[in-house]
Design a protein around this motif. Structure first.
Motif, PDB file in Angstrom:
ATOM      1  N   CYS A 282      -7.403  19.662  -4.644  1.00 15.01           N
ATOM      2  CA  CYS A 282      -7.207  18.257  -4.247  1.00 15.01           C
ATOM      3  C   CYS A 282      -8.249  17.727  -3.267  1.00 15.01           C
ATOM      4  O   CYS A 282      -8.892  16.717  -3.548  1.00 15.01           O
ATOM      5  CB  CYS A 282      -5.817  18.093  -3.659  1.00 15.01           C
ATOM      6  N   PHE A 283      -8.420  18.389  -2.128  1.00  8.98           N
ATOM      7  CA  PHE A 283      -9.275  17.786  -1.098  1.00  8.98           C
ATOM      8  C   PHE A 283     -10.732  17.645  -1.566  1.00  8.98           C
ATOM      9  O   PHE A 283     -11.362  16.615  -1.348  1.00  8.98           O
ATOM     10  CB  PHE A 283      -9.225  18.600   0.194  1.00  8.98           C
ATOM     11  N   GLY A 284     -11.264  18.685  -2.199  1.00 10.67           N
ATOM     12  CA  GLY A 284     -12.647  18.625  -2.667  1.00 10.67           C
ATOM     13  C   GLY A 284     -12.809  17.535  -3.709  1.00 10.67           C
ATOM     14  O   GLY A 284     -13.699  16.678  -3.631  1.00 10.67           O
ATOM     15  N   LYS A 285     -11.886  17.531  -4.662  1.00 11.46           N
ATOM     16  CA  LYS A 285     -11.970  16.571  -5.769  1.00 11.46           C
ATOM     17  C   LYS A 285     -11.751  15.146  -5.269  1.00 11.46           C
ATOM     18  O   LYS A 285     -12.466  14.225  -5.642  1.00 11.46           O
ATOM     19  CB  LYS A 285     -10.899  16.935  -6.808  1.00 11.46           C
ATOM     20  N   ASP A 286     -10.764  14.968  -4.415  1.00  4.87           N
ATOM     21  CA  ASP A 286     -10.419  13.602  -4.008  1.00  4.87           C
ATOM     22  C   ASP A 286     -11.441  13.005  -3.043  1.00  4.87           C
ATOM     23  O   ASP A 286     -11.712  11.805  -3.091  1.00  4.87           O
ATOM     24  CB  ASP A 286      -9.007  13.559  -3.402  1.00  4.87           C
ATOM     25  N   THR A 287     -12.019  13.847  -2.159  1.00  3.61           N
ATOM     26  CA  THR A 287     -13.057  13.295  -1.278  1.00  3.61           C
ATOM     27  C   THR A 287     -14.289  12.928  -2.117  1.00  3.61           C
ATOM     28  O   THR A 287     -14.914  11.891  -1.881  1.00  3.61           O
ATOM     29  CB  THR A 287     -13.447  14.286  -0.151  1.00  3.61           C
ATOM     30  N   ALA A 288     -14.595  13.755  -3.136  1.00  6.48           N
ATOM     31  CA  ALA A 288     -15.744  13.428  -4.001  1.00  6.48           C
ATOM     32  C   ALA A 288     -15.470  12.137  -4.770  1.00  6.48           C
ATOM     33  O   ALA A 288     -16.349  11.269  -4.899  1.00  6.48           O
ATOM     34  CB  ALA A 288     -16.023  14.578  -4.964  1.00  6.48           C
ATOM     35  N   ALA A 289     -14.237  11.973  -5.249  1.00  7.84           N
ATOM     36  CA  ALA A 289     -13.898  10.776  -6.029  1.00  7.84           C
ATOM     37  C   ALA A 289     -13.949   9.523  -5.147  1.00  7.84           C
ATOM     38  O   ALA A 289     -14.390   8.460  -5.590  1.00  7.84           O
ATOM     39  CB  ALA A 289     -12.519  10.929  -6.651  1.00  7.84           C
TER      40      ALA A 289
END
Ligand code: UGA
Length: 452
Positions: A282-289
């Protein structure tokens, strides 16, 4: 109410089981037939404490299917909870989401239906899903217009405590541009908002929980709330890790610093554990998004970008600390305690341990790994990695130059450290999570160092 849930991953399955448990009639759909067959037999495809028990309790209200024709017609609320995995650009892959929207559009009947985005989707996806639904409905019904509204209901559950977070959430957020959609969702969540359901014995209602706050807002705000919440939590972790590095230079104890600032209720004590940084899906993907979405509007997000950089630096610090201690890494044997991205899950997505294992292999280290739950999954998903998987910690410690704690499983706190020290070549432990008792380890003969 009659509910359909598309996708039986962590979010979909937990939501489906919890809504069925509080009295709704829920149909869980997944295009993977093997998952559906297993679920019908009561087998849970993921490791999540108590999910099997709650599923059994909710069974009379639950159905599992791989057919849209079975699940969709007659459902008053349809949740989309499919995966949105990251693409190399940082923007999530929306293929499953669009597929689900089209299939729902084909099968909704003419009664008012609320279609809810539960997957974490980029801001604006609500509108986009609405247009896909409309198109699919019109194609099938020769131009007739469908009666539905799209809503966003972001999910805040954490893997490992998913049921607790769903039954006793800090808040429920619903967003839609049509008030009748918000009313339907309000009715759906009433038993949880008012806490009128009988709590399961294995998940008692915390004393502090009574009524749950509801945030009822527009579509775009609900979509942004999800990203902002995850980005803020990620920032908190990176912030304490940044302070930790300075703390190490000036001789401060980062756990004490975290306690000292966290007791300020404006800051709050949670998500201030320093260490190897965040992992998970979640955190990696959502900050990138979030950064990708801002980019579409010509904006940069320097704070979020900095949080990501600090997080990746924390992985390198493990290698640096080992170098400092062992001087030469080539030819050393190092044992990793824990593989899952955090305790109480077998999820290995973006697990720091997997990344760190690879960095050590690249440096010529012989890597041994152990995890009480995620070891088999690791062997299945990362079979190509040249590490030695060990089923017990004693076997792993044999001949090691260092042990590195990467997942703070409870059972690692009470290991027989003396016995382990006796098996190692050098009794050295690097604690990547500030989770172990420094004095206890010192008494057992270990040199103990932590990551700040
Ligand atoms: C996270 C959010 O906490 C949930 O609210 C959200 O619903 C979910 O993402 C999602 O978007 O689906 P999750 O990824 O399951 O949940 O795990 P967390 O408990 O948030 O932990 C994430 C990572 O941060 C773990 O690797 C954990 O070890 C690390 N962490 C956490 C720290 O390094 N320090 C801390 O103080 C706390």
């Amino acid at each position: 109410m009659r509910v359909a849930i598309i996708g039986t991953g962590y979010v979909g399955l937990t939501t489906g089981v919890c809504l069925a448990f509080v009295g709704h009639s829920v149909s869980c759909l997944d295009s993977d037939c093997s998952k559906i067959t297993a679920l019908r037999r009561g087998e849970i495809p993921i490791y999540e404490p108590n999910l099997g028990d709650l599923l059994e309790g909710a069974r009379p209200n639950l159905a599992f299917t791989d057919s849209y024709a079975e699940a969709i017609p007659g459902a008053e609320v349809v949740f989309i909870a499919v995966g949105t995995p990251p693409t190399p650009s940082g923007a999530p892959n929306l293929e499953f989401l669009s597929q689900a929207a089209r299939c729902i559009g084909q099968y909704v009947n003419s009664d008012f239906t609320v279609v809810v985005n539960k997957s974490t989707v980029p801001i604006g996806s609500g509108n986009w899903v609405g247009s896909l639904l409309r198109e699919a409905y019109e194609q099938r019904h020769e131009g007739a217009s469908a009666d539905f509204a799209v809503a966003s209901n972001p999910e805040f559950l954490r893997e490992g405590s998913a049921l607790h977070d769903s039954l006793y959430p800090d808040r429920i957020v619903i967003g839609a541009d049509e008030s009748r959609a918000l009313e339907v969702l309000y009715s759906l969540y009433r038993p949880i908002l008012d806490q009128t359901f009988t709590a399961p014995t294995y998940l008692p209602r915390p004393e502090s929980v009574s009524a749950i706050p509801l945030v009822s807002t527009d579509l775009a705000s609900a979509e942004l709330i999800k990203y902002a919440a995850n980005a803020f939590l990620a920032l908190k972790i990176s912030f304490i890790n940044e302070i930790g590095l300075l703390g190490e230079r000036v001789g401060a104890n980062i756990s004490e610093v975290a306690r000292g600032i966290g007791l300020d209720s404006r800051i709050g004590s949670r998500f201030l554990s320093a260490g190897i940084g965040w992992g998970g899906s979640c955190f990696g993907k959502d900050t990138a998004a979030l950064i990708a979405t801002a980019g579409e509007y010509g904006l940069s997000m320097p704070i979020v970008e900095a949080a990501r950089k600090i997080n990746s630096r924390q992985r390198d610090r493990v290698v640096e600390k080992l170098l400092q201690e062992l001087k030469i890494l080539k030819g050393r044997t190092i044992g990793l305690l824990g593989l899952a991205f955090k305790p109480n899950t077998d999820d290995l997505r973006e697990a720091p341990a997997v990344e760190i294992a690879q960095k050590l292999i690249d440096r010529g280290v012989r890597v041994k790994v152990h995890d009480p739950i995620a070891l088999h999954r690791f062997q299945r998903e990362h079979g190509g990695m040249s590490v030695q998987a060990c089923v017990n910690v004693c076997e792993m410690a044999e001949g090691c130059d260092a042990l590195v704690l990467l997942t703070e499983w409870n059972e690692y706190r009470d290991l027989d450290w003396e016995a382990l020290a006796g098996r190692m070549r050098v009794p050295f432990l690097l604690d990547g999570r500030h989770a172990l008792d420094r004095e206890k380890l010192a008494r057992a003969g270990f040199r103990y160092v932590s990551i700040c």
